[in-house]
Design an enzyme around this catalytic site. Structure first.
Site, short mmCIF file in Angstrom:
data_model
loop_
_atom_site.label_atom_id
_atom_site.label_comp_id
_atom_site.label_asym_id
_atom_site.label_seq_id
_atom_site.Cartn_x
_atom_site.Cartn_y
_atom_site.Cartn_z
N HIS A 90 0.82 -1.22 0.00
CA HIS A 90 0.00 0.00 0.00
C HIS A 90 0.85 1.27 0.00
O HIS A 90 0.32 2.37 0.15
CB HIS A 90 -0.92 0.05 1.22
CG HIS A 90 -1.85 -1.12 1.33
ND1 HIS A 90 -2.65 -1.54 0.28
CD2 HIS A 90 -2.10 -1.98 2.36
CE1 HIS A 90 -3.36 -2.60 0.67
NE2 HIS A 90 -3.04 -2.89 1.91
ZN ZN Z 1 -3.37 -7.35 3.59
#
Ligand code: ZN
Length: 300
Positions: free
Chosen positions: A121
């Protein structure tokens, strides 16, 4: 030939507020379980923190400087989800180095595994969801420093979409991103991977493994990888606190076997990282993460 294993005790060294949901103890838990199952303690290879110059080569230097000096604003730190500390930076730089070292060792030995990693992320100019710097992308770039490695396939089977990786690799034609994830899981605003498959809540082993088989076939038709990087997140597991899928422990094992089998079939090296996995019961969580090492033939 023994498969290299990369680990540093700092992976599990991070002071977090009480009841913080991140299971930081799991990394040393995996090491201890591997040792308990017969892996020689001397076998683990220790990474040193990455240089900041390596990060700024691929990352926004304002972000790197602000984050590493503690000058990042509160909102940006909240998005990452960890309180800032010197320890966090040291740990992150070492963990990222661990995945890059694993990538290098995979090229030498055919297969290598890190006992952390999968910070998918993390974007070029901000971090998110417990991810500061994207080790998967940086490991792909590390592999590509070897002249014989042009195309790198990143297979991301963590329950959360590999949004940061997809965005970072958006303009890299020589990095192919495949993400199979829970459609209703974080991140709610998804990025565009080369192949994205979002599964519905409650998906079970048969559907999951069938989907994976098709996706791997599709990926290897569309792209000829010289190497593979694998994010083996186990937050797809039925008992996971954050994932919405219903994959069994056996299902995780079979999934990991399929990915290693693809690397074998294509005759390309593979570097694997453990990815996400969230359970309060660390022993139970380690039992799911350990499937990766079983599938790789490190333990029985
Ligand atoms: Zn994850």
């Amino acid at each position: 030939m023994t498969t290299p294993l990369v680990f540093h005790p700092i992976y599990s060294q991070l002071d977090l507020p009480e009841r913080h949901r991140f299971p930081i103890e799991k990394y040393v838990g995996i090491r201890d379980e591997l040792v308990r199952r017969g892996v020689d303690k001397a076998r683990f290879i220790t990474p040193s923190p990455v240089d900041l110059s390596f990060l700024t080569a691929y990352y926004d230097s304002n972000y790197v400087n602000a984050l590493t000096t503690g000058a990042l604003d509160k909102k940006a730190m909240r998005r990452i989800g960890f309180p800032w500390s010197q320890q966090l930076i040291e740990r992150t730089r070492t963990a990222v180095a661990g995945t890059c070292l694993t990538a290098t060792l995979a090229l030498e030995q055919g297969k290598a595994l890190n006992l952390t990693g999968g910070y998918h992320h993390a974007f070029a100019d901000f971090g998110s969801g417990f991810c500061l710097f994207n080790d998967l992308y940086l490991a792909a770039k590390t592999m590509q420093q070897t002249p014989s490695i042009d195309n790198v396939l990143i297979i991301d089977l963590d329950v959360h979409q590999g949004d940061g990786t997809a965005k970072l690799a958006e303009d890299d034609r020589d990095i192919f991103t495949l993400s199979i994830h829970g459609e209703k899981n974080f991140p709610y605003r998804k990025q565009l991977s080369d192949i994205d498959i979002g599964l519905a809540k409650g998906a079970e082993d048969d559907e999951y493994l069938g989907t994976l088989e098709e996706a791997l076939t599709l990926a290897s038709r569309q792209f000829q990888p010289d190497a593979i990087i694998y994010d083996a997140g186990v937050d797809v597991h039925v008992n996971d606190d954050l994932g919405h899928l219903h994959i069994s422990t056996q299902g995780v094992y079979e999934r990991d076997k399929k990915v290693f089998a693809l690397a074998d079939r294509l005759g390309v090296p593979i570097a694997a990282v453990i990815g996400g996995g969230y359970q309060r019961d660390i022993a139970a969580l380690v039992d799911v993460h350990i499937q990766l090492y079983r599938a790789a033939g490190v333990i029985d």
